[in-house]
Write a protein that holds these residues in place. Sequence first.
Motif, short mmCIF file in Angstrom:
data_model
loop_
_atom_site.label_atom_id
_atom_site.label_comp_id
_atom_site.label_asym_id
_atom_site.label_seq_id
_atom_site.Cartn_x
_atom_site.Cartn_y
_atom_site.Cartn_z
N LYS A 1 0.84 -1.20 0.00
CA LYS A 1 0.00 0.00 0.00
C LYS A 1 0.88 1.25 0.00
CE LYS A 1 -3.32 2.52 2.83
NZ LYS A 1 -4.06 2.54 4.09
N LEU A 2 1.97 1.24 0.75
CA LEU A 2 2.87 2.39 0.75
C LEU A 2 3.44 2.66 -0.64
CD1 LEU A 2 4.88 1.92 4.08
CD2 LEU A 2 3.00 3.52 3.62
N VAL A 3 3.82 1.61 -1.35
CA VAL A 3 4.33 1.78 -2.71
C VAL A 3 3.25 2.37 -3.61
CG1 VAL A 3 5.21 0.57 -4.76
CG2 VAL A 3 6.10 -0.01 -2.49
N THR A 4 2.03 1.89 -3.47
CA THR A 4 0.91 2.41 -4.26
C THR A 4 0.67 3.88 -3.97
OG1 THR A 4 -0.13 0.23 -4.37
CG2 THR A 4 -1.55 2.13 -4.77
N ALA B 1 8.24 3.95 1.93
CA ALA B 1 8.46 3.54 0.55
C ALA B 1 8.76 4.78 -0.28
CB ALA B 1 7.25 2.82 -0.01
N VAL B 2 9.66 4.62 -1.24
CA VAL B 2 10.01 5.68 -2.18
C VAL B 2 9.89 5.12 -3.59
CG1 VAL B 2 11.81 7.26 -2.97
CG2 VAL B 2 11.63 6.69 -0.55
N VAL B 3 9.26 5.88 -4.47
CA VAL B 3 9.20 5.52 -5.88
C VAL B 3 10.07 6.52 -6.61
CG1 VAL B 3 7.70 5.39 -7.90
CG2 VAL B 3 6.92 4.48 -5.71
N ALA C 1 6.11 14.57 -10.26
CA ALA C 1 7.33 14.82 -9.49
C ALA C 1 8.41 13.79 -9.79
CB ALA C 1 7.01 14.80 -8.00
N ALA C 2 9.62 14.14 -9.42
CA ALA C 2 10.76 13.22 -9.58
C ALA C 2 10.59 11.98 -8.72
CB ALA C 2 12.06 13.93 -9.23
N GLU C 3 10.05 12.16 -7.51
CA GLU C 3 9.87 11.04 -6.59
C GLU C 3 8.54 11.16 -5.86
OE1 GLU C 3 14.39 9.91 -5.21
OE2 GLU C 3 13.17 11.08 -3.83
N GLY C 4 8.06 10.04 -5.41
CA GLY C 4 6.92 9.98 -4.51
C GLY C 4 7.33 9.12 -3.34
N ALA C 5 6.74 9.38 -2.18
CA ALA C 5 7.07 8.59 -1.00
C ALA C 5 5.84 8.47 -0.12
CB ALA C 5 8.20 9.25 -0.21
N ALA D 1 1.28 9.70 -5.45
CA ALA D 1 1.76 11.04 -5.13
C ALA D 1 2.69 11.55 -6.22
CB ALA D 1 2.47 11.04 -3.78
N ARG D 2 3.56 10.69 -6.70
CA ARG D 2 4.51 11.07 -7.75
C ARG D 2 3.78 11.39 -9.05
NH1 ARG D 2 7.19 8.46 -11.98
NH2 ARG D 2 9.31 9.24 -12.34
N ALA D 3 2.86 10.52 -9.44
CA ALA D 3 2.15 10.69 -10.71
C ALA D 3 1.22 11.90 -10.69
CB ALA D 3 1.37 9.42 -11.02
#
Length: 127
Positions: free
Chosen positions: A25-28, A87-89, A39-43, A33-35
Motif C-alpha cells: 500500500k505504501l508503494v501504491t 516507501a520511495v518511488v 514529481a521526480a519522486e513519490g514517498a 503522489a509522484r504521478a
Amino acid sequence: MPDQTSPAGSTVPTAEGELTAEDAKLVTLARGARARVGAAEGAAVRDQDGRTYAAATVALPSLSLTALQLAVASAAAAGATRLEAAAVVTEAPSLDPEGHRAVRDLAADAPVHVASPAGALVGTVTA
C-alpha cells in the motif's frame, strides 16, 4: 541505495510481491503522489498507529524537499512519534541520504522500500 555492508544501511534485493499488504500500500500511495504532480519522486510512510502519509518531491526556488523528507515531516506534524515503514518511488539509482536520515529520526530500523515508477521493488534499506 547503500550496499549490504554500508554502515548507512543495507539493501536487501527483494522480488516483487514479497512485500506485506501494508507495505505494498505504501508503494501504491507513493506512486500516486509522484504521478499526481509529475514529481521526480513519490514517498509514503506508515506511523505507529497505522496512519499513512504520502508526498512528492518539492522543488521551489526557496524550498527543496525530497518526497521522503516531506512524508516524514507530514507524519511528524500530525503527531507521529515512530515510523513502521516507508516507501520511495524513484528513477534514481540510490535512496537519497536526506530522506533516509529523516526516516531514521523517527525509526532506527523501519524498512525503506525503494521501487521503480512502475511499482517494481528494487530493494529495501533496513538500517
